[in-house]
Each structure stands twice: as structure tokens, then as C-alpha cells.
Design an enzyme around this catalytic site. Structure first.
Site, PDB file in Angstrom:
ATOM      1  NE  ARG A  36     -18.631  -5.952 -10.556  1.00 41.77           N
ATOM      2  CZ  ARG A  36     -17.773  -5.236  -9.912  1.00 41.77           C
ATOM      3  NH1 ARG A  36     -17.435  -5.550  -8.691  1.00 41.77           N
ATOM      4  NH2 ARG A  36     -17.186  -4.198 -10.484  1.00 41.77           N
ATOM      5  CG  ASP A 147      -7.672  -8.846  -2.311  1.00 39.47           C
ATOM      6  OD1 ASP A 147      -7.337  -7.673  -2.544  1.00 39.47           O
ATOM      7  OD2 ASP A 147      -8.828  -9.283  -2.554  1.00 39.47           O
TER       8      ASP A 147
HETATM    9  C1  SAM Z   1      -9.607  -1.318  -5.441  1.00 38.25           C
HETATM   10  S1  SAM Z   1      -8.620  -2.646  -4.852  1.00 38.25           S
HETATM   11  C2  SAM Z   1      -7.259  -1.747  -4.114  1.00 38.25           C
HETATM   12  C3  SAM Z   1      -5.920  -2.368  -4.401  1.00 38.25           C
HETATM   13  C4  SAM Z   1      -4.726  -1.608  -3.840  1.00 38.25           C
HETATM   14  N1  SAM Z   1      -4.766  -1.550  -2.410  1.00 38.25           N
HETATM   15  C5  SAM Z   1      -4.664  -0.210  -4.421  1.00 38.25           C
HETATM   16  O1  SAM Z   1      -4.938   0.758  -3.725  1.00 38.25           O
HETATM   17  O2  SAM Z   1      -4.344  -0.097  -5.603  1.00 38.25           O
HETATM   18  C6  SAM Z   1      -9.559  -3.184  -3.419  1.00 38.25           C
HETATM   19  C7  SAM Z   1      -9.226  -4.609  -2.980  1.00 38.25           C
HETATM   20  O3  SAM Z   1      -9.810  -4.825  -1.700  1.00 38.25           O
HETATM   21  C8  SAM Z   1     -10.249  -6.170  -1.641  1.00 38.25           C
HETATM   22  N2  SAM Z   1     -11.257  -6.304  -0.586  1.00 38.25           N
HETATM   23  C9  SAM Z   1     -12.530  -5.848  -0.575  1.00 38.25           C
HETATM   24  N3  SAM Z   1     -13.155  -6.201   0.555  1.00 38.25           N
HETATM   25  C10 SAM Z   1     -12.250  -6.896   1.294  1.00 38.25           C
HETATM   26  C11 SAM Z   1     -12.303  -7.541   2.567  1.00 38.25           C
HETATM   27  N4  SAM Z   1     -13.400  -7.543   3.327  1.00 38.25           N
HETATM   28  N5  SAM Z   1     -11.185  -8.152   3.000  1.00 38.25           N
HETATM   29  C12 SAM Z   1     -10.066  -8.163   2.256  1.00 38.25           C
HETATM   30  N6  SAM Z   1      -9.957  -7.586   1.045  1.00 38.25           N
HETATM   31  C13 SAM Z   1     -11.041  -6.953   0.564  1.00 38.25           C
HETATM   32  C14 SAM Z   1     -10.785  -6.440  -3.033  1.00 38.25           C
HETATM   33  O4  SAM Z   1     -10.825  -7.827  -3.332  1.00 38.25           O
HETATM   34  C15 SAM Z   1      -9.809  -5.657  -3.914  1.00 38.25           C
HETATM   35  O5  SAM Z   1      -8.798  -6.479  -4.426  1.00 38.25           O
END
Ligand code: SAM
Length: 276
Positions: A36, A147
Site C-alpha cells: 500500500r 468514514d
Molecule cells: C470493510 S469497510 C465496511 C463498509 C461497510 N460498513 C460494510 O460493512 O460493508 C470498513 C470501512 O471502515 C473505515 N474505517 C476504518 N477505520 C476507521 C476509523 N478509525 N474511523 C472511521 N472509519 C474507519 C474504512 O475506511 C472502510 O471504509
């Protein structure tokens, strides 16, 4: 560009990532981190992982720091992911909520999609709730979708998805709430204005203070905390749950669980909790 990152530098990166967004990267994730970072090095023209670390931590490049956080998060999502949650909404939670609110002459429905990624989750929730509201103009229904990643939020706000992606939307909802994006040879779909206007997208790191009041009827924080250690999970669950109204639901991903965490929510069924 370096081939391998020394363990001491990996430790510095993983500490930074943990402190900033709660994600716990163990040594086994070094190759993933390097892959990454390589992209960021290419795009910035910085030649080493060490120089890049200095660049993002010196305080003078906040934009690149956001890009760095963007690049380490995993954003997989899709429409109507984890159908059990939508079954529960359709059969139990929404009929019950709507009846209760009608009796109380309360027209406010609030949902928070915390970690909404590219928007499929909040749009699915909006379509699901709208299909239950008889006269939508009489309801004050809004979704807050947040997000940490600005990159995913751009896609989410655009609200345009490929035909393949929208296949997961149940046909009646697809017909009601999706439109052909238009343009020659374009098979994409656009989320209708009726749905889009319900959602506010906002960048928010769940580890930082929340600049809103709630209360929410539902909080969906699915497949986000999976990357966090128990201590961070416990802290965040309690912090988010404080924004639920009485009777409000808290949903996590089905591969996650709040077992072993100290919190005040009642277990309803797998991946669904409630503030009673
Ligand atoms: C795998 S996706 C899940 C999306 C959706 N909730 C689902 O279940 O399909 C995880 C998301 O969490 C976000 N994320 C990770 N760490 C975070 C943080 N500390 N605060 C806010 N968002 C976060 C990532 O950017 C990503 O878009």
C-alpha cells in the site's frame, strides 16, 4: 524504492496507524503495508519508506497524511451486505419503530452508518427504510454516513455504481430508487435524488470526538472494528452507543461480536444489540 522495510520502521508505522485510527497491524501484515505504501511512494515521488514516514509525521503535509490513512484502510462493501440485518429491519425493527413513532406523533428517524465506505451500506439502508414509509413527505428521515477515508466518501457522494454492483439490490427497490446514469454505452446506475437527499456524507475518524448530537434509532458499524484491538473496540462501542436513543439498535458485522467487551447494550440476535 526499498524492497524490505526494517522491523523497527514497521513498528513505527504500526504504532502510528494504531494511534491514529485504532487499526492493529501485526508483523504478518508487513507485506500488505509495503504494497500500500509503494503506491503512495510512486505518487509522491518519495524514495524510501523512512522518508515517507518523516513526510507524513512532520506536521507539514496533512493532505498526504489523509491519503496515507486512506491507503491503509480496507473498503470492501456491497449493497444489502449481510441480509440478516435487512431481514431484521424489514420484519421486526422497522414495523415496530414506525408504529411506536406514529403513536407518539414523532416523525424523526435517524440512522448512522459508521464506516460507510463507498456508500452501498447507507444507500441500502435508505432504500430499505423508504420502502416502509407510506407517506415519505411526512417523515423526517435522515442518515449520517461517515468514514475516515476521503477517497471512499467521494465515490459515495457521487452515488453512481456499475450494473454489476447494483444487481445485489432487490428488484423492486432497484426499480423504485435507481436510474440509468445515461450517456452512450454507459451501463451504470445512479441513486435517485429521492434517496440521495436523505444522506449526509462526512469524514470522521471514529477515534476522534463526534461533532453531532444524535440520538440515533440505529447505528450500523459493520466490518470496521474487526481491525481494532479489544481495548479500542470497547472504547468505541461505548462511545458510539452513547449516541443511541432508548430502544435504539447497534449492528456490527456478523464476523464481529461484542462478547468479552464491557458495554451496556443488550444482545438481540447475532450482530444486533439494543440500548434498552
Ligand atoms: C470493510 S469497510 C465496511 C463498509 C461497510 N460498513 C460494510 O460493512 O460493508 C470498513 C470501512 O471502515 C473505515 N474505517 C476504518 N477505520 C476507521 C476509523 N478509525 N474511523 C472511521 N472509519 C474507519 C474504512 O475506511 C472502510 O471504509
Amino acid at each position: 524504492m526499498e524492497d524490505d522495510m526494517p522491523s523497527s520502521l514497521f513498528l513505527q508505522y504500526s504504532r502510528l496507524i494504531y494511534e491514529q485510527c485504532g487499526i492493529n497491524l501485526h508483523e504478518g501484515k508487513k507485506a500488505l503495508l509495503q504494497a500500500r505504501l509503494n503506491k503512495r511512494l510512486r505518487l509522491t515521488g518519495i524514495e524510501s519508506y523512512r522518508d515517507y514516514f518523516k513526510f507524513i509525521t512532520c506536521g507539514a503535509n496533512p493532505g498526504e497524511f489523509v491519503n496515507f490513512l486512506d491507503s491503509i484502510s480496507t473498503n470492501l462493501t456491497y449493497f444489502f451486505r449481510e441480509v440478516q440485518h435487512f431481514d431484521f429491519l424489514n420484519k421486526v425493527a422497522l414495523p415496530e419503530l414506525i408504529e411506536k413513532k406514529q403513536k407518539q406523533r414523532d416523525r424523526r428517524i435517524r440512522i448512522w452508518s459508521a464506516g460507510c465506505s463507498t456508500g452501498e451500506e447507507p444507500y441500502s439502508l435508505a432504500m430499505c427504510v423508504m420502502s416502509h414509509l407510506q407517506d415519505e413527505t411526512r417523515w423526517d428521515f435522515r442518515i449520517l454516513a461517515t468514514d475516515i477515508s476521503t477517497r471512499v466518501l467521494e465515490t459515495a457522494s457521487r452515488g453512481i455504481y456499475s450494473a454489476e454492483k447494483v444487481e445485489k439490490v432487490p428488484a423492486p427497490l432497484r426499480q423504485a430508487y435507481l436510474e440509468k446514469a445515461g450517456g452512450q454505452g454507459n451501463s451504470d446506475f445512479r441513486i435517485s435524488a429521492r434517496i440521495k437527499r436523505l444522506i449526509t456524507f462526512h469524514r470522521l475518524n471514529l477515534k476522534e470526538p463526534y461533532p453531532f448530537k444524535g440520538p440515533f434509532d440505529f447505528i450500523f458499524c459493520r466490518n470496521v472494528m474487526i481491525y481494532f484491538d479489544k481495548r479500542t473496540q470497547e472504547e468505541l462501542v461505548n462511545k458510539m452507543a452513547a449516541f443511541l436513543g432508548k430502544g435504539g439498535y447497534f449492528c456490527v458485522g456478523h464476523s464481529e461480536s461484542l462478547t468479552g467487551l464491557d458495554h451496556k447494550l443488550s444482545h438481540v440476535q447475532p450482530a444486533i444489540y439494543r440500548y434498552l
